[in-house]
Design an enzyme around this catalytic site. Structure first.
Site, PDB file in Angstrom:
ATOM      1  N   PHE A 126      27.984  -8.247   3.104  1.00  0.00           N
ATOM      2  CA  PHE A 126      28.635  -9.495   3.485  1.00  0.00           C
ATOM      3  C   PHE A 126      30.053  -9.146   3.947  1.00  0.00           C
ATOM      4  O   PHE A 126      30.741  -8.358   3.296  1.00  0.00           O
ATOM      5  CB  PHE A 126      28.677 -10.441   2.284  1.00  0.00           C
ATOM      6  CG  PHE A 126      29.154 -11.821   2.613  1.00  0.00           C
ATOM      7  CD1 PHE A 126      28.327 -12.722   3.264  1.00  0.00           C
ATOM      8  CD2 PHE A 126      30.430 -12.217   2.277  1.00  0.00           C
ATOM      9  CE1 PHE A 126      28.763 -14.001   3.568  1.00  0.00           C
ATOM     10  CE2 PHE A 126      30.884 -13.498   2.584  1.00  0.00           C
ATOM     11  CZ  PHE A 126      30.047 -14.394   3.234  1.00  0.00           C
ATOM     12  N   ASP A 195      27.548  -5.556  -6.019  1.00  0.00           N
ATOM     13  CA  ASP A 195      27.689  -6.987  -5.736  1.00  0.00           C
ATOM     14  C   ASP A 195      26.330  -7.635  -6.001  1.00  0.00           C
ATOM     15  O   ASP A 195      25.347  -7.317  -5.333  1.00  0.00           O
ATOM     16  CB  ASP A 195      28.117  -7.179  -4.282  1.00  0.00           C
ATOM     17  CG  ASP A 195      28.364  -8.636  -3.913  1.00  0.00           C
ATOM     18  OD1 ASP A 195      27.703  -9.521  -4.497  1.00  0.00           O
ATOM     19  OD2 ASP A 195      29.186  -8.894  -3.018  1.00  0.00           O
ATOM     20  N   TYR A 220      27.430 -19.713  -7.716  1.00  0.00           N
ATOM     21  CA  TYR A 220      27.011 -20.979  -7.107  1.00  0.00           C
ATOM     22  C   TYR A 220      25.685 -20.871  -6.378  1.00  0.00           C
ATOM     23  O   TYR A 220      25.229 -21.854  -5.790  1.00  0.00           O
ATOM     24  CB  TYR A 220      28.085 -21.515  -6.154  1.00  0.00           C
ATOM     25  CG  TYR A 220      28.694 -20.509  -5.205  1.00  0.00           C
ATOM     26  CD1 TYR A 220      28.023 -20.090  -4.064  1.00  0.00           C
ATOM     27  CD2 TYR A 220      29.955 -19.979  -5.461  1.00  0.00           C
ATOM     28  CE1 TYR A 220      28.582 -19.173  -3.205  1.00  0.00           C
ATOM     29  CE2 TYR A 220      30.528 -19.059  -4.606  1.00  0.00           C
ATOM     30  CZ  TYR A 220      29.833 -18.656  -3.473  1.00  0.00           C
ATOM     31  OH  TYR A 220      30.401 -17.726  -2.625  1.00  0.00           O
ATOM     32  N   LYS A 221      25.037 -19.718  -6.412  1.00  0.00           N
ATOM     33  CA  LYS A 221      23.738 -19.566  -5.763  1.00  0.00           C
ATOM     34  C   LYS A 221      22.634 -19.787  -6.801  1.00  0.00           C
ATOM     35  O   LYS A 221      22.405 -20.903  -7.237  1.00  0.00           O
ATOM     36  CB  LYS A 221      23.643 -18.196  -5.090  1.00  0.00           C
ATOM     37  CG  LYS A 221      24.721 -17.948  -4.032  1.00  0.00           C
ATOM     38  CD  LYS A 221      24.557 -16.614  -3.367  1.00  0.00           C
ATOM     39  CE  LYS A 221      25.753 -16.245  -2.506  1.00  0.00           C
ATOM     40  NZ  LYS A 221      25.972 -17.143  -1.372  1.00  0.00           N
ATOM     41  N   ARG A 369      16.759 -18.438   7.501  1.00  0.00           N
ATOM     42  CA  ARG A 369      16.809 -17.868   6.157  1.00  0.00           C
ATOM     43  C   ARG A 369      16.367 -18.919   5.141  1.00  0.00           C
ATOM     44  O   ARG A 369      16.858 -20.048   5.132  1.00  0.00           O
ATOM     45  CB  ARG A 369      18.244 -17.410   5.855  1.00  0.00           C
ATOM     46  CG  ARG A 369      18.360 -16.379   4.776  1.00  0.00           C
ATOM     47  CD  ARG A 369      19.794 -15.893   4.648  1.00  0.00           C
ATOM     48  NE  ARG A 369      20.680 -16.964   4.219  1.00  0.00           N
ATOM     49  CZ  ARG A 369      21.753 -16.788   3.433  1.00  0.00           C
ATOM     50  NH1 ARG A 369      22.059 -15.583   3.005  1.00  0.00           N
ATOM     51  NH2 ARG A 369      22.515 -17.801   3.103  1.00  0.00           N
TER      52      ARG A 369
END
Length: 394
Positions: A126, A195, A220-221, A369
């Site tokens: 990312f 990560d 938050y995922k 996605r």
């Protein structure tokens, strides 16, 4: 009903995690974007209302002690710990993922010593991880080299201080081999920093089991902490005395209320703290993590693989050959909890899917996605999503 409809119904009936869906606030649509923002656990609004109205509104400053605000970062860290295979006392919650990447990388370089002058970073990461790694390299006088995870073993040398890797690729959903890569990094005397943003809460991680040095992740995922909820930092227990944070804030001082002008780090993972915690979002996250009570991460992983397998089967059945290309690995050992499909008009296709109640997301230039959160996604959701996709692609 079609054969796939019937199979979806039977799979949902046999799903041991199906009842967990009732713990979330959902509508009649199909939500396959939990790998960007998890759904709202149904009990969180009342808990946050209590924090605002009673703890802040009535108790005010007393809540730092009486409501447990002061210990929330490490207490919430201990709630996350079993979801990533860590023992207690090794995770502290606070700040953003970016800030924790910076803390972890600089601390890793300091622990590696002056003789190691190179940082390796996942070339497919990312973007923010790459930005932070470049800054950390400049600040510590190290050279930064971007390599793919597959290239890491050959790129390692006696110069390597630390390696920053993603457990799951955010674009493709490819799962990288954390145990093997961590062992390779350690064999060359470097530190492994992982990560976990796209793996925590979706699959087993095994931080302690595999000897990971440092890890960071958002909440938050798949952990459903809410938009912008604080991230976390893992510091392996035997490294904590050597963890030298580049952001030594008052919250990580051994005597935070002593107001000593000389910094003395707190013991343990607490030295990963920096400033005053974001109490509202932190306590919302702590409440959200209660949906994991009694839930096996192994069962979550098994359902995740079953959901993604079934989705791929339905996509093949409902779409014309060659219309989409799956860029997520088929092999379970290489797959996270999302499916990425490439098609030329992906941006417009996703808009039409969302208009019809199937919510995924689009990644430039041509990737659809879809994230599969086993706590609240069912097999009938999967069949419906693939069927609507097929209709929109025709």
């Amino acid at each position: 009903m079609s054969d796939l409809d019937l199979r979806a119904e039977k799979l949902d009936a046999a799903d041991e995690l199906a009842a967990l869906r009732d713990r979330f606030t959902l509508d009649d649509g199909v939500y396959l974007d939990g790998n960007s923002l998890g759904a709202l656990p149904a009990h969180v609004p009342d808990r946050v209302a209590d924090v605002v109205r009673r703890q802040w509104g009535e108790l005010r400053i007393r809540s730092w002690d009486e409501s447990g605000w002061w210990t929330a970062p490490e207490r919430t860290g201990d709630r996350i710990a079993p979801l990533v295979g860590a023992g207690p006392g090794q995770i502290v919650v606070g700040d953003s993922t970016s800030v924790n990447v910076f803390k972890a990388l600089v601390a890793a370089v300091r622990m590696a010593g002056d003789g190691r002058d190179e940082l390796l970073v996942d070339a497919t990461t990312f973007p923010t991880d790459g930005y932070i790694a470049e800054s950390a390299a400049r600040l510590t006088g190290r050279t930064l080299r971007a390599v793919t995870p597959a290239e890491v073993p050959d790129a390692l040398s006696e110069r390597t201080a630390a390696v920053l890797l993603n457990h799951v690729d955010y674009r493709t959903g490819r799962l990288h081999d954390l145990p093997a890569l961590t062992a390779e990094v350690h064999a060359r005397g470097a530190l492994a920093v992982w990560d976990l943003c796209h793996s925590a809460g979706a699959l087993p991680v095994g931080l302690d089991e595999h000897g990971v040095d440092l890890a960071i992740g958002c909440t938050y995922k798949y952990l459903n902490g809410g938009p912008g909820s604080p991230a976390y930092l893992y510091v392996r227990g035997d490294l904590q005395d050597r963890f030298d944070s580049p952001l030594p804030g008052w919250n990580s001082h051994a005597e935070p209320f002593g107001m000593d002008p000389v910094y003395t780090p707190a013991p343990g993972a607490l030295r990963g703290r920096v400033g005053t915690p974001d109490i509202l979002s932190l306590l919302a996250l702590e409440a959200a993590l209660e949906v994991w009570d009694g839930v096996s991460v192994a069962a979550v992983r098994a359902k995740s693989l079953a959901l993604t397998d079934f989705f791929l089967e339905c996509v093949r059945a409902y779409t014309e050959p060659g219309r989409v290309e799956c860029v997520t690995p088929e092999r379970h050992a290489e797959r996270g909890s999302q499916i990425a499909l490439r098609c030329p008009d992906a941006g417009e296709v996703m808009k039409r899917l969302i208009a019809r109640g199937v919510v995924g997301d689009f990644r430039r230039p041509d990737v659809l996605r879809f994230g599969f959160t086993p706590l609240y996604v069912g097999f009938r959701d999967v069949e419906r999503a693939a069927r609507v996709l097929g209709e929109e692609l025709r």
